[in-house]
Enzyme design. Structure first.
Site, short mmCIF file in Angstrom:
data_model
loop_
_atom_site.label_atom_id
_atom_site.label_comp_id
_atom_site.label_asym_id
_atom_site.label_seq_id
_atom_site.Cartn_x
_atom_site.Cartn_y
_atom_site.Cartn_z
N GLY A 12 48.87 24.40 26.69
CA GLY A 12 49.96 23.50 26.33
C GLY A 12 49.75 22.05 26.72
O GLY A 12 50.71 21.30 26.87
N SER A 13 48.50 21.63 26.83
CA SER A 13 48.28 20.22 27.18
C SER A 13 48.75 19.30 26.04
O SER A 13 49.19 18.18 26.29
CB SER A 13 46.82 19.95 27.53
OG SER A 13 46.00 20.07 26.40
N ASN A 14 48.69 19.80 24.83
CA ASN A 14 49.18 18.99 23.70
C ASN A 14 50.70 18.99 23.62
O ASN A 14 51.30 17.99 23.23
CB ASN A 14 48.54 19.47 22.40
CG ASN A 14 47.09 19.05 22.33
OD1 ASN A 14 46.80 17.88 22.11
ND2 ASN A 14 46.19 19.98 22.60
N ILE A 96 47.31 33.15 12.50
CA ILE A 96 47.26 32.73 11.10
C ILE A 96 48.55 33.15 10.39
O ILE A 96 48.92 34.32 10.41
CB ILE A 96 46.03 33.33 10.39
CG1 ILE A 96 44.76 32.80 11.07
CG2 ILE A 96 46.04 32.98 8.91
CD1 ILE A 96 43.51 33.53 10.68
N LEU A 97 49.21 32.17 9.83
CA LEU A 97 50.53 32.40 9.24
C LEU A 97 50.40 32.84 7.79
O LEU A 97 49.58 32.34 7.04
CB LEU A 97 51.35 31.12 9.34
CG LEU A 97 51.62 30.71 10.79
CD1 LEU A 97 51.97 29.24 10.89
CD2 LEU A 97 52.72 31.58 11.38
N HIS A 114 43.79 20.42 15.03
CA HIS A 114 42.56 21.22 15.07
C HIS A 114 41.41 20.41 15.64
O HIS A 114 41.20 19.28 15.21
CB HIS A 114 42.23 21.76 13.68
CG HIS A 114 41.08 22.72 13.70
ND1 HIS A 114 41.15 23.93 14.37
CD2 HIS A 114 39.83 22.65 13.19
CE1 HIS A 114 39.98 24.55 14.24
NE2 HIS A 114 39.17 23.80 13.55
N ASP A 154 43.49 26.25 8.99
CA ASP A 154 43.05 24.90 9.31
C ASP A 154 42.68 24.11 8.04
O ASP A 154 41.78 23.29 8.04
CB ASP A 154 41.89 24.92 10.32
CG ASP A 154 42.31 25.60 11.62
OD1 ASP A 154 43.44 25.35 12.08
OD2 ASP A 154 41.54 26.38 12.17
N GLU A 183 42.83 14.42 21.28
CA GLU A 183 43.90 15.23 20.67
C GLU A 183 45.29 14.78 21.13
O GLU A 183 46.22 14.70 20.33
CB GLU A 183 43.74 16.70 21.07
CG GLU A 183 42.63 17.41 20.38
CD GLU A 183 42.63 18.90 20.70
OE1 GLU A 183 42.43 19.66 19.76
OE2 GLU A 183 42.84 19.28 21.87
C1 GAR Z 1 43.59 22.48 21.24
O1 GAR Z 1 42.25 22.08 21.44
C2 GAR Z 1 43.89 22.64 19.77
O2 GAR Z 1 43.28 21.67 18.97
C3 GAR Z 1 43.34 24.00 19.50
O3 GAR Z 1 43.76 24.74 20.62
C4 GAR Z 1 43.78 23.89 21.78
C5 GAR Z 1 45.11 24.04 22.51
O4 GAR Z 1 45.09 23.35 23.73
N1 GAR Z 1 43.80 24.53 18.24
C6 GAR Z 1 43.04 25.25 17.40
O5 GAR Z 1 41.89 25.56 17.65
C7 GAR Z 1 43.70 25.63 16.08
N2 GAR Z 1 42.81 26.34 15.24
P1 GAR Z 1 46.45 23.13 24.54
O6 GAR Z 1 47.10 24.50 24.69
O7 GAR Z 1 46.03 22.58 25.88
O8 GAR Z 1 47.31 22.18 23.77
#
Ligand code: GAR
Length: 207
Positions: A12-14, A96-97, A114, A154, A183
């Site tokens: 969940g850093s994003n 995948i939805l 992504h 994606d 990101e």
């Molecule tokens: C991120 O790098 C995101 O781009 C990737 O999962 C990670 C989640 O990090 N998503 C995918 O690969 C989608 N196909 P986070 O939990 O720290 O946000």
């Protein structure tokens, strides 16, 4: 404020980047709900710490009960719709939805983050796969994108794309760190962009 429902599967850093951008005023929105398809992930703790309600909806109980994946997707869509989102953000949501899912809220924009360039390394472990391809001399750089969600994994129209250089001295951890910090910026930009677009659509519709 516009409502953003965020879907996560992990660290969940994003999600944190979105929470921070709301706190500092960069992103004028609120997050009424965070949904995870995995229990006990750190992203849920981040949400709780920020006072955001969370829900966990795992696929496994559906599988164990012999229910089709579309039933999971329909229940997930219901949770989302009930939170009345103006935007849905997939922030590391690794599921995948199905088409049935996207049909449930055709008017609500949905974006995904992504960690690769359009058309490259779709699905899981994109950064690892890019790093391996670099080591084999197949690519020189990779990237990050925010794209609209359509049915293909994606796939969707890229909204924001950023090139990320892979340096000879990089190990996987260094590359991951560089990608993640990009990101965090790009996802916030994508959310701001789509919400602005939606707001101007509404303005035009009311003229
Ligand atoms: C991120 O790098 C995101 O781009 C990737 O999962 C990670 C989640 O990090 N998503 C995918 O690969 C989608 N196909 P986070 O939990 O720290 O946000």
């Amino acid at each position: 404020a516009p409502r953003i429902v965020v879907l996560i599967s992990g660290t969940g850093s994003n999600l944190q980047a979105l929470i921070d951008a709301i706190a500092n005023g960069t992103l004028k929105a609120e997050i009424p709900l965070v949904i995870s398809n995995r229990s006990k992930v750190f992203g849920l703790e981040r949400a709780e710490k920020a006072g955001i309600p969370t829900k966990v909806l795992a696929l496994k109980p559906y599988k164990d009960a012999g229910k089709p994946r579309t039933e999971y997707d329909a229940d997930l869509a219901q949770l989302i719709v009930a939170a009345k989102p103006d935007l849905v953000v997939l922030a590391g949501f690794m599921h995948i939805l199905s088409p049935a899912f996207l049909d449930q809220f055709p008017a609500t924009p949905l974006i995904n983050l992504h960690p690769a360039l359009p058309g490259q390394f779709d699905g899981a472990r994109a950064i690892e796969r890019a790093f391996e391809a670099y080591q084999k001399g197949e690519i020189k750089h990779t990237g990050v994108m925010v794209h609209r969600v359509i049915q293909a994994v994606d796939g969707g129209e890229p909204l924001l794309v950023k090139d990320v250089e892979i340096k000879p001295e990089d190990d996987l951890a260094a590359l991951q760190e560089r990608i993640h910090s990009i990101e965090h910026v790009l996802l916030v930009q994508g959310a701001v962009m789509v919400l602005e677009e939606e707001a101007s659509k509404k303005k035009q519709a009311s003229v």
